[in-house]
Design an enzyme around this catalytic site. Structure first.
Site, PDB file in Angstrom:
ATOM      1  N   LYS A  39       0.841  -1.205   0.000  1.00 30.97           N
ATOM      2  CA  LYS A  39       0.000   0.000   0.000  1.00 30.97           C
ATOM      3  C   LYS A  39       0.877   1.256   0.000  1.00 30.97           C
ATOM      4  O   LYS A  39       2.088   1.168   0.246  1.00 30.97           O
ATOM      5  CB  LYS A  39      -0.912  -0.014   1.236  1.00 30.97           C
ATOM      6  CG  LYS A  39      -0.174   0.055   2.561  1.00 30.97           C
ATOM      7  CD  LYS A  39      -1.111  -0.280   3.732  1.00 30.97           C
ATOM      8  CE  LYS A  39      -0.380  -0.202   5.052  1.00 30.97           C
ATOM      9  NZ  LYS A  39      -1.199  -0.713   6.171  1.00 30.97           N
ATOM     10  N   ARG A 133     -10.930   0.314  14.516  1.00 34.51           N
ATOM     11  CA  ARG A 133     -10.786   1.009  13.229  1.00 34.51           C
ATOM     12  C   ARG A 133     -11.854   0.485  12.272  1.00 34.51           C
ATOM     13  O   ARG A 133     -12.777   1.203  11.945  1.00 34.51           O
ATOM     14  CB  ARG A 133      -9.362   0.810  12.688  1.00 34.51           C
ATOM     15  CG  ARG A 133      -9.100   1.595  11.418  1.00 34.51           C
ATOM     16  CD  ARG A 133      -7.624   1.640  11.034  1.00 34.51           C
ATOM     17  NE  ARG A 133      -7.080   0.344  10.600  1.00 34.51           N
ATOM     18  CZ  ARG A 133      -5.835   0.187  10.143  1.00 34.51           C
ATOM     19  NH1 ARG A 133      -5.021   1.240  10.040  1.00 34.51           N
ATOM     20  NH2 ARG A 133      -5.397  -0.995   9.778  1.00 34.51           N
ATOM     21  N   HIS A 163      -6.448  -6.971  12.777  1.00 35.07           N
ATOM     22  CA  HIS A 163      -5.198  -6.203  12.786  1.00 35.07           C
ATOM     23  C   HIS A 163      -4.767  -5.954  14.231  1.00 35.07           C
ATOM     24  O   HIS A 163      -5.568  -5.561  15.065  1.00 35.07           O
ATOM     25  CB  HIS A 163      -5.424  -4.872  12.059  1.00 35.07           C
ATOM     26  CG  HIS A 163      -4.161  -4.154  11.704  1.00 35.07           C
ATOM     27  ND1 HIS A 163      -3.040  -4.799  11.238  1.00 35.07           N
ATOM     28  CD2 HIS A 163      -3.847  -2.844  11.724  1.00 35.07           C
ATOM     29  CE1 HIS A 163      -2.089  -3.906  10.990  1.00 35.07           C
ATOM     30  NE2 HIS A 163      -2.548  -2.708  11.285  1.00 35.07           N
ATOM     31  N   ARG A 220       1.131 -10.410   7.238  1.00 33.22           N
ATOM     32  CA  ARG A 220       1.020  -9.302   6.272  1.00 33.22           C
ATOM     33  C   ARG A 220       2.241  -8.410   6.485  1.00 33.22           C
ATOM     34  O   ARG A 220       2.282  -7.575   7.377  1.00 33.22           O
ATOM     35  CB  ARG A 220      -0.301  -8.547   6.485  1.00 33.22           C
ATOM     36  CG  ARG A 220      -1.539  -9.452   6.286  1.00 33.22           C
ATOM     37  CD  ARG A 220      -2.835  -8.662   6.353  1.00 33.22           C
ATOM     38  NE  ARG A 220      -2.967  -7.922   7.585  1.00 33.22           N
ATOM     39  CZ  ARG A 220      -3.601  -8.349   8.686  1.00 33.22           C
ATOM     40  NH1 ARG A 220      -4.185  -9.535   8.716  1.00 33.22           N
ATOM     41  NH2 ARG A 220      -3.667  -7.596   9.755  1.00 33.22           N
ATOM     42  N   TYR A 264      14.976  31.197   5.739  1.00 32.40           N
ATOM     43  CA  TYR A 264      13.719  31.858   6.116  1.00 32.40           C
ATOM     44  C   TYR A 264      13.612  32.034   7.626  1.00 32.40           C
ATOM     45  O   TYR A 264      13.972  31.133   8.385  1.00 32.40           O
ATOM     46  CB  TYR A 264      12.520  31.019   5.665  1.00 32.40           C
ATOM     47  CG  TYR A 264      12.244  31.047   4.188  1.00 32.40           C
ATOM     48  CD1 TYR A 264      11.932  32.236   3.530  1.00 32.40           C
ATOM     49  CD2 TYR A 264      12.271  29.867   3.443  1.00 32.40           C
ATOM     50  CE1 TYR A 264      11.657  32.244   2.174  1.00 32.40           C
ATOM     51  CE2 TYR A 264      11.989  29.868   2.084  1.00 32.40           C
ATOM     52  CZ  TYR A 264      11.685  31.066   1.446  1.00 32.40           C
ATOM     53  OH  TYR A 264      11.414  31.084   0.111  1.00 32.40           O
ATOM     54  N   CYS A 311      13.686  24.651   3.218  1.00 33.88           N
ATOM     55  CA  CYS A 311      12.808  25.390   2.298  1.00 33.88           C
ATOM     56  C   CYS A 311      11.967  24.399   1.484  1.00 33.88           C
ATOM     57  O   CYS A 311      12.151  23.190   1.592  1.00 33.88           O
ATOM     58  CB  CYS A 311      13.620  26.229   1.316  1.00 33.88           C
ATOM     59  SG  CYS A 311      14.905  27.268   2.035  1.00 33.88           S
ATOM     60  N   MET A 312      11.105  24.927   0.644  1.00 38.01           N
ATOM     61  CA  MET A 312      10.265  24.065  -0.194  1.00 38.01           C
ATOM     62  C   MET A 312      11.113  23.166  -1.103  1.00 38.01           C
ATOM     63  O   MET A 312      10.822  21.976  -1.261  1.00 38.01           O
ATOM     64  CB  MET A 312       9.325  24.923  -1.043  1.00 38.01           C
ATOM     65  CG  MET A 312       8.381  24.114  -1.905  1.00 38.01           C
ATOM     66  SD  MET A 312       7.370  25.147  -2.972  1.00 38.01           S
ATOM     67  CE  MET A 312       6.229  25.851  -1.811  1.00 38.01           C
ATOM     68  N   ASP A 313      12.177  23.751  -1.676  1.00 38.46           N
ATOM     69  CA  ASP A 313      12.939  23.039  -2.707  1.00 38.46           C
ATOM     70  C   ASP A 313      14.430  22.908  -2.396  1.00 38.46           C
ATOM     71  O   ASP A 313      15.168  22.343  -3.202  1.00 38.46           O
ATOM     72  CB  ASP A 313      12.815  23.782  -4.053  1.00 38.46           C
ATOM     73  CG  ASP A 313      11.395  24.192  -4.343  1.00 38.46           C
ATOM     74  OD1 ASP A 313      10.516  23.310  -4.314  1.00 38.46           O
ATOM     75  OD2 ASP A 313      11.148  25.398  -4.557  1.00 38.46           O
TER      76      ASP A 313
HETATM   77  C1  LIG Z   1      -0.525  -1.533   6.968  1.00 36.56           C
HETATM   78  C2  LIG Z   1      -1.096  -2.811   7.403  1.00 36.56           C
HETATM   79  C3  LIG Z   1      -0.272  -3.941   7.549  1.00 36.56           C
HETATM   80  C4  LIG Z   1       1.236  -3.875   7.464  1.00 36.56           C
HETATM   81  O1  LIG Z   1       1.726  -3.297   8.651  1.00 36.56           O
HETATM   82  P1  LIG Z   1       3.294  -3.221   8.947  1.00 36.56           P
HETATM   83  O2  LIG Z   1       3.382  -2.676  10.327  1.00 36.56           O
HETATM   84  O3  LIG Z   1       3.848  -2.273   7.931  1.00 36.56           O
HETATM   85  O4  LIG Z   1       3.803  -4.593   8.779  1.00 36.56           O
HETATM   86  C5  LIG Z   1      -0.883  -5.149   7.825  1.00 36.56           C
HETATM   87  N1  LIG Z   1      -2.224  -5.243   7.970  1.00 36.56           N
HETATM   88  C6  LIG Z   1      -3.034  -4.178   7.859  1.00 36.56           C
HETATM   89  C7  LIG Z   1      -4.500  -4.354   8.034  1.00 36.56           C
HETATM   90  C8  LIG Z   1      -2.499  -2.924   7.583  1.00 36.56           C
HETATM   91  O5  LIG Z   1      -3.313  -1.863   7.500  1.00 36.56           O
END
Ligand SMILES: *Cc1c(COP(=O)(O)O)cnc(C)c1O
Length: 372
Positions: A39, A133, A163, A220, A264, A311-313
């Site tokens: 992701k 969540r 999770h 995951r 700045y 700065c920005m850049d």
């Molecule tokens: C982002 C996420 C993960 C991965 O988490 P890490 O801490 O980067 O391993 C796994 N499961 C869910 C549901 C997530 O949102």
């Protein structure tokens, strides 16, 4: 090679990603496979290239946060299961079928709306075991069971997942909370075991290392794939290394005199003759402005502290004590230079955030270059 680089760029080592994957996989029980979490553009590493590379190297399970990410990695040639962990608007449900993508069911109401489409959508129910969540509230397992059974007839349901929210912390209350999350999850998977859902999983990167007694078909794997820590206090297993190096160059070197101020807001006042270098990377590239007068970059294997505001850049650093700094000298913003290293975890720690946020924040303007 030099042509493709230039102003501000990241180099992503695919062999390091593979190495991290293998070092991690080696520590998992045999019943737990890796689901690669790509992701947020693979945590800033570039999802199309990273997912295709992992797919070519035998990974068969992927997770993303939304439908656009899912379609992009599918179009890039990613094989196998792609699970969307977050919300897909009902109006886009047909894309899930078209691209063979699995959708997380965030609530009963959402499951109802998706089943109303009458499309054969692959789904997994999210279970809320304590994070609050998304998902069905696992504190009411009878109700979870009823809802899962009901929608298993209406949708193409092939799994459930939860999770963990403190799996990276090893004090007693956190360990206890995680164990409770896992037992709530396992209670529900036991209740519905006759449905024979193939994908029941509850582990993130941290869980896969420190709670892998859980009954979970997947870990995951997100942050540790990229070689960063879930929490700054963690010690990662041997062999896990950051896969990303962020580089820039010096655009100008100059002398400044006592009484001069830099940048700045005039937040830095020069108190002795100094040599400073300007670097053409700024907060629009994702280099946090919170590092103003706080962070450092590496030049010729030495630390060059940031002076004044980012700065920005562009940003300015003190190179008074560093030899051989000139126009186009390479600068390491994240990564190794000689014996020195600055990781996204170190940088995040300086400004009160996590490595995840820093690597996700490296902007589109920064070129991604892949090395083997
Ligand atoms: C982002 C996420 C993960 C991965 O988490 P890490 O801490 O980067 O391993 C796994 N499961 C869910 C549901 C997530 O949102």
């Amino acid at each position: 090679m030099k042509d493709s680089m230039g102003r501000s760029w990241v180099e992503i080592s695919l062999s390091t990603l593979k190495n991290n994957l293998e070092s991690y996989r080696y520590l998992l029980p045999e019943s737990t496979q890796v689901m690669a979490v790509v992701k947020a553009d693979a945590y800033g590493h570039g999802d199309a290239v990273v997912a295709k590379f992992l797919s070519d190297n035998g990974v068969r399970f992927f997770a993303v946060s939304n439908i656009d990410e899912a379609i992009r990695i599918r179009d890039a040639g990613t094989c196998g299961k792609i699970l969307i962990l977050g919300y897909t608007p009902i109006s886009r449900a047909s894309k899930l079928v078209e691209y063979d993508i699995t959708q997380a069911l965030v609530s009963e109401q959402y499951a109802e709306k998706l089943s109303d489409t009458r499309l054969p959508i692959k789904c997994e129910f999210a279970l809320d075991t304590g994070m609050r969540r998304i998902g069905l509230n696992a504190d009411n397992p009878e109700e979870c069971e009823r809802v899962i059974r009901h929608y298993s007839k209406l949708l193409n349901l092939d799994g459930v997942f939860t999770h963990l929210c403190v799996a990276d912390t090893d004090d007693l209350p956190a360990l206890k909370f995680t164990q409770e999350q896992i037992s709530k999850f396992e209670d529900i998977t036991t209740r519905i075991s006759d449905l024979e859902l193939p994908y029941c999983h509850c582990l993130n990167s941290a869980g896969g290392l420190w709670h892998n007694y859980a009954n979970s078909c997947f870990a995951r794997l997100g942050i540790i794939l990229y070689g960063l820590k879930p929490d700054y206090t963690n010690t990662l297993p041997d062999g896990i290394q950051p896969a990303l190096t962020w580089k820039s160059i010096v655009s100008m070197v100059k002398s400044v005199e006592p009484g001069d101020t830099v940048g700045y807001g005039r937040t830095y006042t020069v108190d002795h003759p100094m040599t400073i270098a300007t670097i053409p990377t700024g907060y629009a590239d994702g280099y946090s402005r919170l590092l103003s007068n706080k962070g450092f970059v590496l030049v010729n294997g030495e630390k060059a502290p940031i002076i004044g505001r980012v700065c920005m850049d562009q940003l300015m650093v003190d190179v008074t004590d560093i030899p051989n700094v000139e126009m186009e000298t390479e600068v390491i913003l994240l990564g190794k230079s000689g014996k020195m290293e600055i990781t996204a975890d170190d940088m995040a720690q300086m400004i009160g955030t996590i490595g995840y946020e820093l690597v996700c924040g490296i902007s589109k303007r920064v070129d991604r270059i892949y090395i083997r």
